[in-house]
Design a protein around this motif. Structure first.
Motif, PDB file in Angstrom:
ATOM      1  N   LEU A  37      55.805  41.830  33.468  1.00  0.00           N
ATOM      2  CA  LEU A  37      54.514  41.050  33.272  1.00  0.00           C
ATOM      3  C   LEU A  37      54.123  40.142  33.592  1.00  0.00           C
ATOM      4  O   LEU A  37      53.291  39.286  34.148  1.00  0.00           O
ATOM      5  N   ILE A  38      55.700  38.489  32.957  1.00  0.00           N
ATOM      6  CA  ILE A  38      55.775  37.364  32.877  1.00  0.00           C
ATOM      7  C   ILE A  38      55.890  37.241  34.325  1.00  0.00           C
ATOM      8  O   ILE A  38      55.003  36.426  35.321  1.00  0.00           O
ATOM      9  N   SER A  39      56.814  38.021  35.406  1.00  0.00           N
ATOM     10  CA  SER A  39      56.704  38.422  35.985  1.00  0.00           C
ATOM     11  C   SER A  39      55.995  38.214  37.276  1.00  0.00           C
ATOM     12  O   SER A  39      56.124  37.234  38.579  1.00  0.00           O
ATOM     13  N   ASP A  40      54.796  39.103  36.727  1.00  0.00           N
ATOM     14  CA  ASP A  40      53.525  40.147  37.715  1.00  0.00           C
ATOM     15  C   ASP A  40      52.921  38.401  37.732  1.00  0.00           C
ATOM     16  O   ASP A  40      52.109  37.725  38.633  1.00  0.00           O
ATOM     17  N   LEU A  41      52.714  37.896  36.489  1.00  0.00           N
ATOM     18  CA  LEU A  41      51.612  36.371  36.347  1.00  0.00           C
ATOM     19  C   LEU A  41      52.370  35.755  37.645  1.00  0.00           C
ATOM     20  O   LEU A  41      50.844  35.010  37.838  1.00  0.00           O
ATOM     21  N   GLU A  42      53.481  35.092  37.147  1.00  0.00           N
ATOM     22  CA  GLU A  42      53.779  33.894  37.609  1.00  0.00           C
ATOM     23  C   GLU A  42      54.426  34.047  39.660  1.00  0.00           C
ATOM     24  O   GLU A  42      53.680  33.623  40.412  1.00  0.00           O
ATOM     25  N   ASN A  43      53.938  35.939  39.744  1.00  0.00           N
ATOM     26  CA  ASN A  43      54.110  35.413  41.269  1.00  0.00           C
ATOM     27  C   ASN A  43      52.451  35.902  41.938  1.00  0.00           C
ATOM     28  O   ASN A  43      52.011  36.417  42.724  1.00  0.00           O
ATOM     29  N   GLY A  44      51.495  35.940  40.949  1.00  0.00           N
ATOM     30  CA  GLY A  44      49.886  35.928  40.971  1.00  0.00           C
ATOM     31  C   GLY A  44      50.508  37.767  41.798  1.00  0.00           C
ATOM     32  O   GLY A  44      48.808  37.745  43.126  1.00  0.00           O
ATOM     33  N   THR A  45      50.992  38.585  41.462  1.00  0.00           N
ATOM     34  CA  THR A  45      50.756  39.669  41.991  1.00  0.00           C
ATOM     35  C   THR A  45      49.552  40.876  40.811  1.00  0.00           C
ATOM     36  O   THR A  45      49.504  42.380  40.859  1.00  0.00           O
ATOM     37  N   SER A  46      49.412  40.109  39.807  1.00  0.00           N
ATOM     38  CA  SER A  46      48.368  41.009  38.623  1.00  0.00           C
ATOM     39  C   SER A  46      47.197  40.391  38.281  1.00  0.00           C
ATOM     40  O   SER A  46      46.974  39.479  38.848  1.00  0.00           O
ATOM     41  N   ASN A  47      46.241  41.475  37.524  1.00  0.00           N
ATOM     42  CA  ASN A  47      44.873  40.578  37.661  1.00  0.00           C
ATOM     43  C   ASN A  47      45.297  40.911  36.459  1.00  0.00           C
ATOM     44  O   ASN A  47      44.061  41.664  35.299  1.00  0.00           O
ATOM     45  N   PRO A  48      45.036  39.346  35.094  1.00  0.00           N
ATOM     46  CA  PRO A  48      46.052  39.783  33.770  1.00  0.00           C
ATOM     47  C   PRO A  48      44.040  39.882  33.113  1.00  0.00           C
ATOM     48  O   PRO A  48      43.205  39.102  33.862  1.00  0.00           O
ATOM     49  N   THR A  49      44.278  40.425  31.856  1.00  0.00           N
ATOM     50  CA  THR A  49      42.765  39.617  31.243  1.00  0.00           C
ATOM     51  C   THR A  49      42.618  38.449  30.590  1.00  0.00           C
ATOM     52  O   THR A  49      43.669  38.162  30.519  1.00  0.00           O
ATOM     53  N   MET A  50      41.655  37.993  29.834  1.00  0.00           N
ATOM     54  CA  MET A  50      41.633  36.820  30.035  1.00  0.00           C
ATOM     55  C   MET A  50      42.272  36.977  28.142  1.00  0.00           C
ATOM     56  O   MET A  50      43.082  36.079  27.915  1.00  0.00           O
ATOM     57  N   ASP A  51      42.695  38.198  27.714  1.00  0.00           N
ATOM     58  CA  ASP A  51      43.758  38.270  26.380  1.00  0.00           C
ATOM     59  C   ASP A  51      45.514  37.751  26.458  1.00  0.00           C
ATOM     60  O   ASP A  51      45.537  36.602  26.169  1.00  0.00           O
ATOM     61  N   THR A  52      45.864  38.522  27.948  1.00  0.00           N
ATOM     62  CA  THR A  52      46.401  38.359  28.442  1.00  0.00           C
ATOM     63  C   THR A  52      46.693  36.390  28.472  1.00  0.00           C
ATOM     64  O   THR A  52      47.772  36.404  28.652  1.00  0.00           O
ATOM     65  N   VAL A  53      46.424  35.912  29.748  1.00  0.00           N
ATOM     66  CA  VAL A  53      45.903  34.754  29.845  1.00  0.00           C
ATOM     67  C   VAL A  53      46.630  34.052  28.907  1.00  0.00           C
ATOM     68  O   VAL A  53      47.155  32.516  28.304  1.00  0.00           O
ATOM     69  N   PHE A  54      45.755  33.744  27.657  1.00  0.00           N
ATOM     70  CA  PHE A  54      45.036  33.031  26.604  1.00  0.00           C
ATOM     71  C   PHE A  54      45.983  33.749  25.788  1.00  0.00           C
ATOM     72  O   PHE A  54      47.335  32.549  24.929  1.00  0.00           O
ATOM     73  N   LYS A  55      46.813  34.204  25.518  1.00  0.00           N
ATOM     74  CA  LYS A  55      48.483  34.774  25.298  1.00  0.00           C
ATOM     75  C   LYS A  55      49.226  33.646  25.299  1.00  0.00           C
ATOM     76  O   LYS A  55      50.339  32.929  24.862  1.00  0.00           O
ATOM     77  N   VAL A  56      49.286  34.213  26.776  1.00  0.00           N
ATOM     78  CA  VAL A  56      50.791  33.161  27.237  1.00  0.00           C
ATOM     79  C   VAL A  56      50.223  32.135  27.348  1.00  0.00           C
ATOM     80  O   VAL A  56      51.243  30.949  27.438  1.00  0.00           O
ATOM     81  N   LEU A  57      49.273  31.457  27.454  1.00  0.00           N
ATOM     82  CA  LEU A  57      48.752  29.953  27.763  1.00  0.00           C
ATOM     83  C   LEU A  57      49.341  29.423  26.309  1.00  0.00           C
ATOM     84  O   LEU A  57      50.282  28.283  25.660  1.00  0.00           O
ATOM     85  N   ALA A  58      48.898  30.359  25.322  1.00  0.00           N
ATOM     86  CA  ALA A  58      49.152  29.995  23.578  1.00  0.00           C
ATOM     87  C   ALA A  58      50.575  29.606  23.158  1.00  0.00           C
ATOM     88  O   ALA A  58      51.654  28.749  22.835  1.00  0.00           O
ATOM     89  N   ALA A  59      51.277  30.934  24.491  1.00  0.00           N
ATOM     90  CA  ALA A  59      52.793  30.561  23.648  1.00  0.00           C
ATOM     91  C   ALA A  59      53.007  29.283  24.534  1.00  0.00           C
ATOM     92  O   ALA A  59      54.890  29.147  24.405  1.00  0.00           O
ATOM     93  N   LEU A  60      52.536  28.755  25.667  1.00  0.00           N
ATOM     94  CA  LEU A  60      53.676  27.601  25.859  1.00  0.00           C
ATOM     95  C   LEU A  60      53.229  26.494  25.776  1.00  0.00           C
ATOM     96  O   LEU A  60      52.796  25.302  26.365  1.00  0.00           O
TER      97      LEU A  60
END
Length: 79
Positions: A37-60
């Motif tokens: 999922l991280i790979s897909d996010l970085e490649n712009g090939t997924s449509n993440p939920t806002m929850d997923t985006v917030f989890k990744v941003l918090a982790a960073l």
């Protein structure tokens, strides 16, 4: 940096991850997500939920800020 789509978001996540010297697997663990999922996010090939985006941003250790869009002076007849 303005993020106006999945590709921009992915590029921002990749830059932040690399700046922190994390692998995709490291980031996935910190965000409680799967590495593909991280790979897909970085490649712009997924449509993440806002929850997923917030989890990744918090982790960073990043925040999401919303602001008015800057107007760009663009004249298509210049080309």
């Amino acid at each position: 940096m303005a993020i106006r789509g999945n590709k921009d978001l992915g590029a921002a996540i990749r830059r932040a991850r690399k700046a922190q010297q994390l692998s995709q697997a490291d980031l996935a663990r910190k965000a409680s997500l799967r590495q593909p999922l991280i790979s897909d996010l970085e490649n712009g090939t997924s449509n993440p939920t806002m929850d997923t985006v917030f989890k990744v941003l918090a982790a960073l250790d990043l925040d999401l800020t919303v602001m008015p869009r800057r107007k760009v002076d663009f004249d298509p007849t210049d080309y």
